[in-house]
Design a protein around this motif. Structure first.
Motif, PDB file in Angstrom:
ATOM      1  N   ILE A  20     -59.900 -58.342  23.276  1.00 18.76           N
ATOM      2  CA  ILE A  20     -61.062 -58.347  22.383  1.00 18.76           C
ATOM      3  C   ILE A  20     -62.118 -59.321  22.881  1.00 18.76           C
ATOM      4  CG2 ILE A  20     -61.811 -58.945  20.049  1.00 18.76           C
ATOM      5  CD1 ILE A  20     -59.191 -57.829  19.048  1.00 18.76           C
ATOM      6  N   SER A  21     -61.662 -60.505  23.342  1.00 19.04           N
ATOM      7  CA  SER A  21     -62.672 -61.449  23.832  1.00 19.04           C
ATOM      8  C   SER A  21     -63.237 -61.004  25.170  1.00 19.04           C
ATOM      9  CB  SER A  21     -62.096 -62.847  23.923  1.00 19.04           C
ATOM     10  OG  SER A  21     -60.893 -62.816  24.614  1.00 19.04           O
ATOM     11  N   LEU A  22     -62.486 -60.195  25.941  1.00 22.64           N
ATOM     12  CA  LEU A  22     -63.025 -59.682  27.208  1.00 22.64           C
ATOM     13  C   LEU A  22     -64.189 -58.737  26.964  1.00 22.64           C
ATOM     14  CD1 LEU A  22     -60.996 -58.642  30.227  1.00 22.64           C
ATOM     15  CD2 LEU A  22     -62.687 -57.068  29.480  1.00 22.64           C
ATOM     16  N   ILE A  23     -64.075 -57.890  25.924  1.00 23.87           N
ATOM     17  CA  ILE A  23     -65.142 -56.903  25.755  1.00 23.87           C
ATOM     18  C   ILE A  23     -66.355 -57.480  25.050  1.00 23.87           C
ATOM     19  CG2 ILE A  23     -63.536 -55.006  25.756  1.00 23.87           C
ATOM     20  CD1 ILE A  23     -63.960 -54.765  22.803  1.00 23.87           C
ATOM     21  N   ILE A  24     -66.239 -58.661  24.415  1.00 23.74           N
ATOM     22  CA  ILE A  24     -67.436 -59.198  23.763  1.00 23.74           C
ATOM     23  C   ILE A  24     -68.028 -60.381  24.496  1.00 23.74           C
ATOM     24  CG2 ILE A  24     -66.839 -58.375  21.469  1.00 23.74           C
ATOM     25  CD1 ILE A  24     -65.858 -61.134  20.826  1.00 23.74           C
ATOM     26  N   VAL A  25     -67.363 -60.840  25.579  1.00 20.19           N
ATOM     27  CA  VAL A  25     -67.886 -62.012  26.286  1.00 20.19           C
ATOM     28  C   VAL A  25     -69.036 -61.551  27.193  1.00 20.19           C
ATOM     29  CG1 VAL A  25     -66.453 -61.999  28.369  1.00 20.19           C
ATOM     30  CG2 VAL A  25     -67.093 -64.147  27.332  1.00 20.19           C
ATOM     31  N   SER A  98     -63.424 -46.294  18.102  1.00 21.07           N
ATOM     32  CA  SER A  98     -62.104 -46.795  18.459  1.00 21.07           C
ATOM     33  C   SER A  98     -61.186 -46.816  17.247  1.00 21.07           C
ATOM     34  CB  SER A  98     -62.214 -48.172  19.095  1.00 21.07           C
ATOM     35  OG  SER A  98     -62.901 -49.026  18.239  1.00 21.07           O
ATOM     36  N   LEU A  99     -61.747 -47.069  16.052  1.00 25.07           N
ATOM     37  CA  LEU A  99     -60.887 -47.045  14.860  1.00 25.07           C
ATOM     38  C   LEU A  99     -60.374 -45.639  14.590  1.00 25.07           C
ATOM     39  CD1 LEU A  99     -62.374 -49.500  12.251  1.00 25.07           C
ATOM     40  CD2 LEU A  99     -60.256 -49.645  13.509  1.00 25.07           C
ATOM     41  N   VAL A 100     -61.243 -44.650  14.757  1.00 26.87           N
ATOM     42  CA  VAL A 100     -60.807 -43.263  14.534  1.00 26.87           C
ATOM     43  C   VAL A 100     -59.726 -42.884  15.540  1.00 26.87           C
ATOM     44  CG1 VAL A 100     -61.568 -40.876  14.713  1.00 26.87           C
ATOM     45  CG2 VAL A 100     -62.898 -42.486  13.421  1.00 26.87           C
TER      46      VAL A 100
ATOM     47  N   PHE B  15     -55.664 -49.421  24.365  1.00 28.60           N
ATOM     48  CA  PHE B  15     -56.519 -48.335  24.847  1.00 28.60           C
ATOM     49  C   PHE B  15     -57.795 -48.230  24.018  1.00 28.60           C
ATOM     50  CE2 PHE B  15     -57.750 -43.939  25.527  1.00 28.60           C
ATOM     51  CZ  PHE B  15     -57.548 -43.814  26.882  1.00 28.60           C
ATOM     52  N   CYS B  16     -57.663 -48.353  22.681  1.00 32.76           N
ATOM     53  CA  CYS B  16     -58.846 -48.233  21.821  1.00 32.76           C
ATOM     54  C   CYS B  16     -59.789 -49.408  22.016  1.00 32.76           C
ATOM     55  CB  CYS B  16     -58.427 -48.134  20.374  1.00 32.76           C
ATOM     56  SG  CYS B  16     -57.501 -46.660  20.067  1.00 32.76           S
ATOM     57  N   ILE B  17     -59.230 -50.605  22.259  1.00 30.69           N
ATOM     58  CA  ILE B  17     -60.091 -51.768  22.521  1.00 30.69           C
ATOM     59  C   ILE B  17     -60.897 -51.548  23.792  1.00 30.69           C
ATOM     60  CG2 ILE B  17     -60.023 -54.194  23.194  1.00 30.69           C
ATOM     61  CD1 ILE B  17     -57.758 -54.560  21.274  1.00 30.69           C
ATOM     62  N   SER B  18     -60.263 -50.960  24.812  1.00 34.54           N
ATOM     63  CA  SER B  18     -61.026 -50.775  26.048  1.00 34.54           C
ATOM     64  C   SER B  18     -62.048 -49.655  25.916  1.00 34.54           C
ATOM     65  CB  SER B  18     -60.100 -50.547  27.221  1.00 34.54           C
ATOM     66  OG  SER B  18     -59.020 -49.786  26.873  1.00 34.54           O
ATOM     67  N   ILE B  19     -61.775 -48.658  25.043  1.00 33.76           N
ATOM     68  CA  ILE B  19     -62.809 -47.648  24.751  1.00 33.76           C
ATOM     69  C   ILE B  19     -64.036 -48.323  24.136  1.00 33.76           C
ATOM     70  CG2 ILE B  19     -63.382 -45.733  23.211  1.00 33.76           C
ATOM     71  CD1 ILE B  19     -61.681 -44.473  24.987  1.00 33.76           C
ATOM     72  N   ALA B  20     -63.781 -49.236  23.158  1.00 30.43           N
ATOM     73  CA  ALA B  20     -64.891 -49.965  22.540  1.00 30.43           C
ATOM     74  C   ALA B  20     -65.614 -50.818  23.568  1.00 30.43           C
ATOM     75  CB  ALA B  20     -64.354 -50.838  21.402  1.00 30.43           C
ATOM     76  N   MET B  34     -63.771 -53.296  34.573  1.00 31.11           N
ATOM     77  CA  MET B  34     -62.659 -54.043  33.981  1.00 31.11           C
ATOM     78  C   MET B  34     -62.067 -53.307  32.783  1.00 31.11           C
ATOM     79  SD  MET B  34     -63.981 -57.920  34.165  1.00 31.11           S
ATOM     80  CE  MET B  34     -64.575 -58.591  35.688  1.00 31.11           C
ATOM     81  N   SER B  35     -62.925 -52.644  31.994  1.00 35.84           N
ATOM     82  CA  SER B  35     -62.397 -51.873  30.859  1.00 35.84           C
ATOM     83  C   SER B  35     -61.557 -50.703  31.342  1.00 35.84           C
ATOM     84  CB  SER B  35     -63.538 -51.363  29.996  1.00 35.84           C
ATOM     85  OG  SER B  35     -64.229 -52.419  29.416  1.00 35.84           O
ATOM     86  N   ILE B  36     -61.961 -50.101  32.460  1.00 32.76           N
ATOM     87  CA  ILE B  36     -61.165 -49.000  33.001  1.00 32.76           C
ATOM     88  C   ILE B  36     -59.806 -49.507  33.471  1.00 32.76           C
ATOM     89  CG2 ILE B  36     -61.085 -47.348  34.896  1.00 32.76           C
ATOM     90  CD1 ILE B  36     -64.046 -46.992  34.553  1.00 32.76           C
ATOM     91  N   GLU B  37     -59.785 -50.715  34.058  1.00 30.20           N
ATOM     92  CA  GLU B  37     -58.506 -51.310  34.462  1.00 30.20           C
ATOM     93  C   GLU B  37     -57.601 -51.536  33.250  1.00 30.20           C
ATOM     94  OE1 GLU B  37     -57.475 -52.015  37.512  1.00 30.20           O
ATOM     95  OE2 GLU B  37     -59.299 -51.312  38.462  1.00 30.20           O
ATOM     96  N   LEU B  38     -58.210 -51.980  32.137  1.00 36.37           N
ATOM     97  CA  LEU B  38     -57.414 -52.182  30.918  1.00 36.37           C
ATOM     98  C   LEU B  38     -56.819 -50.879  30.415  1.00 36.37           C
ATOM     99  CD1 LEU B  38     -59.057 -54.605  28.397  1.00 36.37           C
ATOM    100  CD2 LEU B  38     -56.927 -54.794  29.570  1.00 36.37           C
ATOM    101  N   MET B  39     -57.601 -49.800  30.468  1.00 33.17           N
ATOM    102  CA  MET B  39     -57.092 -48.484  30.049  1.00 33.17           C
ATOM    103  C   MET B  39     -55.912 -48.061  30.902  1.00 33.17           C
ATOM    104  SD  MET B  39     -60.124 -45.887  29.519  1.00 33.17           S
ATOM    105  CE  MET B  39     -61.340 -46.048  28.307  1.00 33.17           C
ATOM    106  N   LEU B  40     -56.041 -48.244  32.224  1.00 35.79           N
ATOM    107  CA  LEU B  40     -54.951 -47.874  33.117  1.00 35.79           C
ATOM    108  C   LEU B  40     -53.707 -48.706  32.820  1.00 35.79           C
ATOM    109  CD1 LEU B  40     -56.866 -47.451  36.437  1.00 35.79           C
ATOM    110  CD2 LEU B  40     -55.574 -45.732  35.276  1.00 35.79           C
ATOM    111  N   LEU B  41     -53.918 -49.968  32.457  1.00 27.63           N
ATOM    112  CA  LEU B  41     -52.781 -50.826  32.130  1.00 27.63           C
ATOM    113  C   LEU B  41     -52.051 -50.319  30.891  1.00 27.63           C
ATOM    114  CD1 LEU B  41     -51.526 -53.617  32.955  1.00 27.63           C
ATOM    115  CD2 LEU B  41     -52.689 -54.466  30.971  1.00 27.63           C
TER     116      LEU B  41
END
Lengths: 194, 101
Positions: A20-25, A98-100, B15-20, B34-41
């Motif tokens: 979560i902190s990775l995507i908002i940093v 993402s919630l859906v 997976f949903c966090i990396s979509i966001a 980096m988000s794509i790497e998270l999805m693959l993980l």
């Protein structure tokens, strides 16, 4: 509550919070370091699932090579840290999407009830690395060769994309040829000046 | 007792966090990678969970292949980013319109 349960909740909460902190940093270097943390904790998680070989490979290949490459590129390019404008709409949209998606996936997992489907037989006489090697070099040998070829293509592509042309090269550049004008090439000299 | 559903829920959440993350960081191409790497993980974790609970090693062999292909993908992606930055001095996604697609 045994040690495995505590370890599972500890590791997964660290991974989720770091994600979560990775995507908002905003800082890309911080994001790369958070990705290192996520991969280390995932290696621990895979070790709990008795996949020793892949967990070591994850640390060696991903943390050791790919994330170092990420950090190298981030520090080489020196991207300015900048706040995004017009962020509210996209934030709302991403949270809803993402919630859906999570609700749908959770419904599938919950109603299928994966809990006691298969009984685990962990006592195998071969170790994990031996089993993977046995499968890899017998049943999946063709896929293994294809993977080797893909890695070779990746090496050649990464070099060919970034190769700068040499000055001594005799290769003709069409763009430079078109941009050439008469004035830069031709000079008229009167006869009496010679 | 940790069951298979716990692992699968964790994987779905990641997976949903990396979509966001892909929606939020649409300007920064490095964070997209980096988000794509998270999805693959998270997908790899799913493979390993099913492999563990069905007592079948084939899932782990697949994860091995996915790791190799993902490493190749990120290497080529970073090479493209470096080359793009050298040509245009920025890696913003909305400025990449050279092909006029």
């Amino acid at each position: 509550m045994d040690i495995i349960t505590i370890l599972f909740y500890l590791v997964t909460s660290v991974i989720i919070l770091s994600a979560i902190s990775l995507i908002i940093v905003n800082n890309t270097v911080h994001a790369a370091l958070l990705l290192v943390l996520i991969f280390f904790n995932s290696a621990i998680l895979w070790l709990m699932l008795k996949a020793e070989f892949l967990s070591i490979v994850l640390v060696l290949v991903y943390v050791g090579a790919v994330l170092v490459l990420f950090l190298f590129v981030v520090m080489l390019l020196d991207i300015p840290v900048r706040k995004n404008s017009n962020q509210k709409l996209y934030l709302l949209f991403s949270v809803v999407t993402s919630l859906v998606m999570f609700a749908e996936l959770y419904m599938v997992i919950f109603y299928h009830n994966f809990t006691n489907e298969v009984n685990i037989i962990t006592s195998s006489e071969l170790n994990n690395t031996y089993q993977i090697g046995l499968m890899l070099f017998t049943d999946y040998i063709f896929s293994f060769e294809v993977t080797a070829f893909i890695l070779l293509v990746a090496i050649i592509a990464a070099i060919a994309i970034n190769m700068t042309e040499k000055q001594r090269s005799l290769r003709q550049d069409p763009g430079k040829q078109i941009l050439e004008s008469k004035k830069s090439r031709l000079r008229i000299i009167k006869g009496n000046k010679l | 007792m940790i069951t298979m559903s716990h692992y699968l829920t964790f994987s779905a959440l990641l997976f949903c966090i990396s979509i966001a993350g892909i929606f939020i960081n649409r300007k920064n191409i490095l964070l997209l990678l980096m988000s794509i790497e998270l999805m693959l993980l998270s997908v790899n974790t799913n493979f390993i969970v099913f492999s563990h609970y069905s007592n079948d090693i084939t899932g782990q062999v697949f994860v091995f292949f996915i790791l190799a292909v993902a490493a190749a993908e990120s290497a080529i992606g970073l090479a493209i980013i470096v080359s793009l930055f050298r040509k245009r001095n920025s890696i913003e996604i909305n400025l990449i319109n050279k092909l006029k697609g």
